[in-house]
Write a protein that holds these residues in place. Structure first.
Motif, PDB file in Angstrom:
ATOM      1  N   ASP A  98       0.844  -1.192   0.000  1.00 62.19           N
ATOM      2  CA  ASP A  98       0.000   0.000   0.000  1.00 62.19           C
ATOM      3  C   ASP A  98       0.883   1.247   0.000  1.00 62.19           C
ATOM      4  N   ARG A  99       0.285   2.381  -0.342  1.00 64.26           N
ATOM      5  CA  ARG A  99       1.081   3.597  -0.485  1.00 64.26           C
ATOM      6  C   ARG A  99       0.244   4.833  -0.189  1.00 64.26           C
ATOM      7  N   VAL A 100       0.952   5.914   0.112  1.00 67.32           N
ATOM      8  CA  VAL A 100       0.357   7.237   0.239  1.00 67.32           C
ATOM      9  C   VAL A 100       0.950   8.118  -0.845  1.00 67.32           C
ATOM     10  N   THR A 101       0.117   8.879  -1.539  1.00 67.64           N
ATOM     11  CA  THR A 101       0.607   9.830  -2.534  1.00 67.64           C
ATOM     12  C   THR A 101       0.253  11.251  -2.122  1.00 67.64           C
ATOM     13  N   VAL A 102       1.126  12.176  -2.448  1.00 71.52           N
ATOM     14  CA  VAL A 102       0.889  13.610  -2.285  1.00 71.52           C
ATOM     15  C   VAL A 102       0.999  14.205  -3.678  1.00 71.52           C
ATOM     16  N   ALA A 103      -0.073  14.784  -4.172  1.00 69.13           N
ATOM     17  CA  ALA A 103      -0.119  15.168  -5.580  1.00 69.13           C
ATOM     18  C   ALA A 103      -0.776  16.531  -5.761  1.00 69.13           C
ATOM     19  N   SER A 104      -0.479  17.163  -6.880  1.00 69.95           N
ATOM     20  CA  SER A 104      -1.222  18.351  -7.283  1.00 69.95           C
ATOM     21  C   SER A 104      -2.595  17.911  -7.793  1.00 69.95           C
ATOM     22  N   PRO A 105      -3.616  18.759  -7.700  1.00 64.99           N
ATOM     23  CA  PRO A 105      -4.956  18.363  -8.158  1.00 64.99           C
ATOM     24  C   PRO A 105      -4.986  17.890  -9.605  1.00 64.99           C
ATOM     25  N   VAL A 110       3.426  14.173  -8.465  1.00 68.13           N
ATOM     26  CA  VAL A 110       2.990  13.092  -7.577  1.00 68.13           C
ATOM     27  C   VAL A 110       4.202  12.580  -6.808  1.00 68.13           C
ATOM     28  N   HIS A 111       4.128  12.587  -5.482  1.00 68.84           N
ATOM     29  CA  HIS A 111       5.173  12.032  -4.626  1.00 68.84           C
ATOM     30  C   HIS A 111       4.577  10.834  -3.884  1.00 68.84           C
ATOM     31  N   THR A 112       5.309   9.726  -3.860  1.00 70.73           N
ATOM     32  CA  THR A 112       4.769   8.451  -3.380  1.00 70.73           C
ATOM     33  C   THR A 112       5.603   7.903  -2.232  1.00 70.73           C
ATOM     34  N   GLY A 135       8.566  11.671  12.160  1.00 67.89           N
ATOM     35  CA  GLY A 135       7.881  11.852  10.900  1.00 67.89           C
ATOM     36  C   GLY A 135       8.762  12.472   9.832  1.00 67.89           C
ATOM     37  N   PHE A 136       8.121  12.898   8.738  1.00 70.08           N
ATOM     38  CA  PHE A 136       8.845  13.441   7.594  1.00 70.08           C
ATOM     39  C   PHE A 136       7.900  14.339   6.801  1.00 70.08           C
ATOM     40  N   ALA A 137       8.474  15.123   5.911  1.00 66.64           N
ATOM     41  CA  ALA A 137       7.680  15.952   4.998  1.00 66.64           C
ATOM     42  C   ALA A 137       7.850  15.445   3.583  1.00 66.64           C
ATOM     43  N   ALA A 138       6.747  15.357   2.865  1.00 72.33           N
ATOM     44  CA  ALA A 138       6.803  15.049   1.443  1.00 72.33           C
ATOM     45  C   ALA A 138       7.438  16.218   0.701  1.00 72.33           C
ATOM     46  N   MET A 139       7.894  15.966  -0.493  1.00 71.45           N
ATOM     47  CA  MET A 139       8.370  17.066  -1.320  1.00 71.45           C
ATOM     48  C   MET A 139       7.207  18.003  -1.591  1.00 71.45           C
ATOM     49  N   SER A 140       7.503  19.261  -1.813  1.00 73.79           N
ATOM     50  CA  SER A 140       6.471  20.278  -1.971  1.00 73.79           C
ATOM     51  C   SER A 140       5.683  20.072  -3.268  1.00 73.79           C
ATOM     52  N   ILE A 141       4.479  20.602  -3.263  1.00 72.82           N
ATOM     53  CA  ILE A 141       3.628  20.661  -4.452  1.00 72.82           C
ATOM     54  C   ILE A 141       3.483  22.124  -4.839  1.00 72.82           C
ATOM     55  N   ASP A 142       3.839  22.476  -6.065  1.00 73.25           N
ATOM     56  CA  ASP A 142       3.659  23.847  -6.524  1.00 73.25           C
ATOM     57  C   ASP A 142       2.176  24.165  -6.633  1.00 73.25           C
ATOM     58  N   GLY A 143       1.791  25.357  -6.174  1.00 76.34           N
ATOM     59  CA  GLY A 143       0.387  25.735  -6.180  1.00 76.34           C
ATOM     60  C   GLY A 143      -0.193  25.749  -4.781  1.00 76.34           C
ATOM     61  N   ASP A 144      -1.502  25.936  -4.677  1.00 73.99           N
ATOM     62  CA  ASP A 144      -2.113  26.172  -3.363  1.00 73.99           C
ATOM     63  C   ASP A 144      -2.848  24.970  -2.796  1.00 73.99           C
ATOM     64  N   ALA A 145      -2.654  23.779  -3.376  1.00 69.86           N
ATOM     65  CA  ALA A 145      -3.351  22.606  -2.862  1.00 69.86           C
ATOM     66  C   ALA A 145      -2.529  21.348  -3.083  1.00 69.86           C
ATOM     67  N   ALA A 146      -2.578  20.442  -2.111  1.00 69.52           N
ATOM     68  CA  ALA A 146      -1.948  19.128  -2.210  1.00 69.52           C
ATOM     69  C   ALA A 146      -2.995  18.083  -1.856  1.00 69.52           C
ATOM     70  N   VAL A 147      -3.181  17.119  -2.750  1.00 71.16           N
ATOM     71  CA  VAL A 147      -4.151  16.050  -2.540  1.00 71.16           C
ATOM     72  C   VAL A 147      -3.409  14.839  -1.984  1.00 71.16           C
TER      73      VAL A 147
END
Length: 423
Positions: A98-105, A110-112, A135-147
């Motif tokens: 299983d995985r968690v993703t942090v992505a732009s809308p 997409v960071h996994t 804990g840790f921080a995902a790499m940043s997402i450019d823009g005003d929202a991270a999904v």
């Protein structure tokens, strides 16, 4: 205000971005010697600045839990008008596969993560940063929202039991970047734009100055601890990069930094940058403090992903008066621009070949340009490391830096040697 911030506010002009309290380093890099004891008294007299702020940290309390009814659960971290969002996880505990993703809308970025990479890094994990504590921080997402999405290989009928056992992901905070209006309001007018700002997007020079454009590709935007920006760049054929020491005082600063290559506008004046390629810091190799040569030499993770952008080499000679120069960098947290001309349209040139450890010029710079390479037009090699503003603006003469780091870099074009550092 920290001791570090008080010191920098007293001596650094507006080339400096946000200054953060220094955390204790887990490993002590080599520091420069005689120059550190002599250089401070030889610095040019410059106005005291207020450090630039590029963003802020916000508290959060969101959880992604396994579901008996769906293979995904999702939360959006949004701050309208922000220039970036960088999500911090207090914990991530997932079932195998299983995985968690942090992505732009839009899905452009997409960071996994297959778990908490600070506990056990797994194949397929994206780069990440750490900021003290757990804990840790995902790499940043450019823009005003991270999904943020938890992806499960199957619906989990035992979801409630998994939650009780601590499975899932918990977001405890995030960093968000100021809008351009917020940035302008938060930071004072720069003293290092010498008249009318002559900088242009690097893309504007792709046809007219192809070599200058090509050299600029090895220059990256540094996001420092989620809150401030500087400029950094590849040096030599191996996995080594340079920026200012006031942008990276410790191993903790490096672990909290990410570096974005190819953050360039697609068209001249278009304000339409791509996502670029983001990597995290690996090893801090050598430092020289602000009171000396003000450099930090380091390596990055996922080095193979940035080799496509080329590298820069160092001049070993001294600067000469009147020689043409140019400066690529990320001033004002904007996509990369080139400073090629001075006020009035003439080429940027060296005005003061030597003042203490520095060389002086009237090329336009601003907050975020700290760490930028100053390149000689004759050779397209780096002749100074930009670190101070004030018109004239100032860079540490790279000949002095080279003497201290020559054994740690490969400064000759060709096949990388045994000094390559894996990442």
């Amino acid at each position: 205000m920290s001791r570090r911030s008080r010191f920098l506010a007293a001596v650094i002009p507006l080339a400096v971005t946000l200054i953060l309290p220094a955390a204790a380093a887990s490993a002590t890099p080599v520091r420069s010697g005689d120059a550190a004891r002599q250089a401070q008294s030889r610095q040019p007299a410059l106005p005291a600045p207020k450090p630039d702020a590029a963003g802020e940290k916000k508290a959060a309390n969101s959880e992604l839990r396994y579901s008996p009814d769906s293979r995904t659960t999702q939360v959006t971290v949004r701050q309208p008008g922000s220039s970036y969002v960088k999500v911090h996880f207090a914990s991530v505990r997932l079932l195998p596969g299983d995985r968690v993703t942090v992505a732009s809308p839009s899905g452009r970025e997409v960071h996994t993560y297959y778990g908490d990479p600070t506990v056990r890094k797994q194949r397929g994990d994206s780069p990440f940063t750490v900021h003290g504590g757990t804990g840790f921080a995902a790499m940043s997402i450019d823009g005003d929202a991270a999904v943020v999405t938890l992806h499960s290989s199957a619906k989990r009928g035992n979801a409630a039991a998994l939650t009780r056992q601590g499975f899932g992901a918990r977001i405890d905070s995030y960093f968000r970047g100021f809008s351009q209006a917020e940035y302008t309001a938060t930071n004072p007018r720069p003293f290092s734009v010498c008249g009318t700002d002559g900088r242009r997007d690097v893309t504007c020079y792709k046809e007219s100055h192809p070599t200058e454009y090509a050299r600029s590709r090895s220059v990256a935007r540094q996001l420092l601890n989620g809150l401030g920006h500087c400029t950094a760049w590849r040096v030599g054929d191996t996995n080594t990069m340079l920026t200012n020491q006031h942008c990276m005082e410790s191993e903790a600063d490096l672990r909290g930094s990410e570096f974005q290559f190819d953050y360039d506008c697609a068209t001249c004046g278009g304000r339409n940058p791509g996502a670029g390629t983001k990597v995290s810091g690996a090893q801090l190799l050598k430092l020289s403090p602000l009171s000396a040569l003000d450099y930090a030499l380091f390596s990055v993770n996922n080095f193979e992903s940035i080799q496509q952008f080329g590298t820069l080499y160092l001049e070993t000679r001294e600067p000469t008066a009147g020689e043409r120069i140019y400066i690529p960098g990320h001033g004002d947290v904007l996509p990369k621009r080139l400073s090629v001309v001075e006020d009035g349209g003439g080429n940027c040139v060296i005005r003061t070949p030597s003042s203490g450890v520095n060389t002086g010029y009237m090329c336009d710079t601003s907050g975020g340009n700290s760490g930028s390479p100053v390149l000689a037009g004759s050779s397209h090699k780096v002749i100074a490391l930009h670190h101070l503003g004030g018109c004239p603006n100032w860079g540490t003469r790279i000949s002095l830096v080279y003497k201290e780091i020559s054994s740690l870099i490969d400064n000759e074009p060709g096949t990388p040697d045994s000094r390559v550092l894996s990442g």
